[in-house]
Design a protein around this motif. Structure first.
Motif, PDB file in Angstrom:
ATOM      1  N   ASN A  57     -33.080 -59.317  46.581  1.00  0.00           N
ATOM      2  CA  ASN A  57     -32.074 -60.122  47.291  1.00  0.00           C
ATOM      3  C   ASN A  57     -32.094 -61.582  46.824  1.00  0.00           C
ATOM      4  N   MET A  68     -30.384 -61.722  43.430  1.00  0.00           N
ATOM      5  CA  MET A  68     -28.934 -61.572  43.519  1.00  0.00           C
ATOM      6  C   MET A  68     -28.275 -62.884  43.930  1.00  0.00           C
ATOM      7  N   GLY A  69     -28.950 -63.630  44.805  1.00  0.00           N
ATOM      8  CA  GLY A  69     -28.430 -64.932  45.213  1.00  0.00           C
ATOM      9  C   GLY A  69     -28.366 -65.900  44.050  1.00  0.00           C
ATOM     10  N   GLN A  70     -29.364 -65.832  43.161  1.00  0.00           N
ATOM     11  CA  GLN A  70     -29.385 -66.716  41.988  1.00  0.00           C
ATOM     12  C   GLN A  70     -28.386 -66.266  40.927  1.00  0.00           C
ATOM     13  N   PHE A  71     -28.292 -64.945  40.717  1.00  0.00           N
ATOM     14  CA  PHE A  71     -27.369 -64.417  39.722  1.00  0.00           C
ATOM     15  C   PHE A  71     -25.931 -64.834  40.020  1.00  0.00           C
ATOM     16  N   SER A  72     -25.575 -64.806  41.299  1.00  0.00           N
ATOM     17  CA  SER A  72     -24.183 -65.066  41.697  1.00  0.00           C
ATOM     18  C   SER A  72     -23.722 -66.471  41.326  1.00  0.00           C
ATOM     19  N   LYS A  73     -24.664 -67.390  41.087  1.00  0.00           N
ATOM     20  CA  LYS A  73     -24.314 -68.774  40.763  1.00  0.00           C
ATOM     21  C   LYS A  73     -24.228 -69.021  39.252  1.00  0.00           C
ATOM     22  N   ARG A 118     -22.603 -68.106  35.595  1.00  0.00           N
ATOM     23  CA  ARG A 118     -21.438 -67.486  34.965  1.00  0.00           C
ATOM     24  C   ARG A 118     -21.789 -66.624  33.762  1.00  0.00           C
ATOM     25  N   HIS A 132     -24.742 -61.367  34.002  1.00  0.00           N
ATOM     26  CA  HIS A 132     -23.985 -60.241  34.563  1.00  0.00           C
ATOM     27  C   HIS A 132     -24.971 -59.152  34.981  1.00  0.00           C
ATOM     28  N   VAL A 133     -24.849 -58.700  36.215  1.00  0.00           N
ATOM     29  CA  VAL A 133     -25.781 -57.707  36.761  1.00  0.00           C
ATOM     30  C   VAL A 133     -25.108 -56.343  36.796  1.00  0.00           C
ATOM     31  N   THR A 169     -26.051 -52.467  37.967  1.00  0.00           N
ATOM     32  CA  THR A 169     -27.083 -51.694  38.685  1.00  0.00           C
ATOM     33  C   THR A 169     -26.663 -50.229  38.838  1.00  0.00           C
TER      34      THR A 169
END
Length: 278
Positions: free
Chosen positions: A156, A159-164, A166, A169-170, A172
């Motif tokens: 979790n 995911m918070g860091q990935f969303s910021k 550009r 790209h995740v 899963t």
């Protein structure tokens, strides 16, 4: 399920020691002993073995196994101080080289960087994030994998860091596939512990240039066809910059990487070793 035997079973293979199945394993091992069923424990990493051996009562539980199959020499060395050499066998992982094969020229995929594996803390995925911030324009980091059991808080946070970011790209999927490997040019594995990483083998088979954390198990697979780095963000950035500034020198190495897989880590090689054992 461990006790649902059929009359024709004479070998039972345990693919590691899980977090919550120790009691079930020990019960089934006791059953195997009285029923003359050969019990083989396959050990994915030495780290895994040492963390979970206690759950089986250390030597008492482990002594119920007929044989140990290790995917790396570190695990075999750890066991050799407690058990006879005849009960320990090293069988490396193997990949399907027809499925994991290159389909594009390296130059057409060289700006895509891939991490593939479980989204677990020991994979050190968080170290990749600051490194990704330093990537030149046009480069992308792909993270492929599924969250590990008990690793939800770490997942979790990631995911918070990935969303910021550009350029991160995740992906899963429930199961991994070959497409993301075939679309990528560079593979990165910053784990603190590995045995014989399937994702590293798959990447080498697809002719990705591979860079990994500087641990013995990774070095043994990579030989001299990849790059290793220390487990910190600065080392990852420096290693990436070395690759990006001197790509021509690395194009040749991806061919050698696939050759290593064909010769030492193919699926057929692994199956032959298991056939000899069983």
């Amino acid at each position: 399920n461990y006790l649902k035997w059929k009359s024709n079973i004479n070998v039972c293979i345990y693919a590691g020691i899980g977090k919550d199945v120790s009691k079930g394993i020990e019960k089934s091992l006791e059953y195997n002993k009285t029923s003359h069923i050969k019990s083989i424990l396959r050990i994915p990493t030495s780290d895994h073995l040492q963390r979970h051996a206690q759950k089986l009562g250390n030597n008492k539980g482990l002594s119920l196994f007929s044989k140990f199959v290790c995917v790396d020499e570190t695990s075999a060395t750890y066991l050799s101080s407690q058990f006879s050499a005849n009960s320990i066998k090293v069988i490396h992982n193997g990949v399907d080289t027809n499925y994991y094969r290159p389909v594009k020229a390296f130059s057409a995929r060289s700006k895509n960087i891939l991490f593939a594996g479980r989204l677990a803390k020991r994979k050190n995925i968080h170290l990749l994030l600051n490194a990704a911030k330093a990537l030149p324009a046009g480069y992308k980091l792909f993270i492929q994998g599924a969250v590990s059991y008990g690793e939800e808080p770490y997942h979790n946070k990631l995911m918070g860091q990935f969303s910021k970011m550009r350029n991160v790209h995740v992906i899963t999927p429930k199961w991994y596939n070959n497409e993301i490997f075939q679309e990528s040019g560079i593979f990165i594995l910053p784990s603190s512990a590995e045995g014989c990483s399937n994702s590293l083998l798959e990447a080498m088979s697809c002719e990705l240039f591979c860079m990994t954390s500087d641990i013995k198990e990774n070095r043994k697979i990579l030989s001299n066809v990849g790059k290793v780095f220390k487990q910190n963000e600065d080392s990852i950035v420096i290693a990436l910059n070395d690759i990006l500034l001197d790509k021509q020198n690395f194009y040749k190495k991806v061919k050698k990487g696939r050759k290593i897989i064909l010769e030492k880590f193919s699926l057929s090689t692994m199956i032959n070793e298991w056939d000899k054992l069983l």
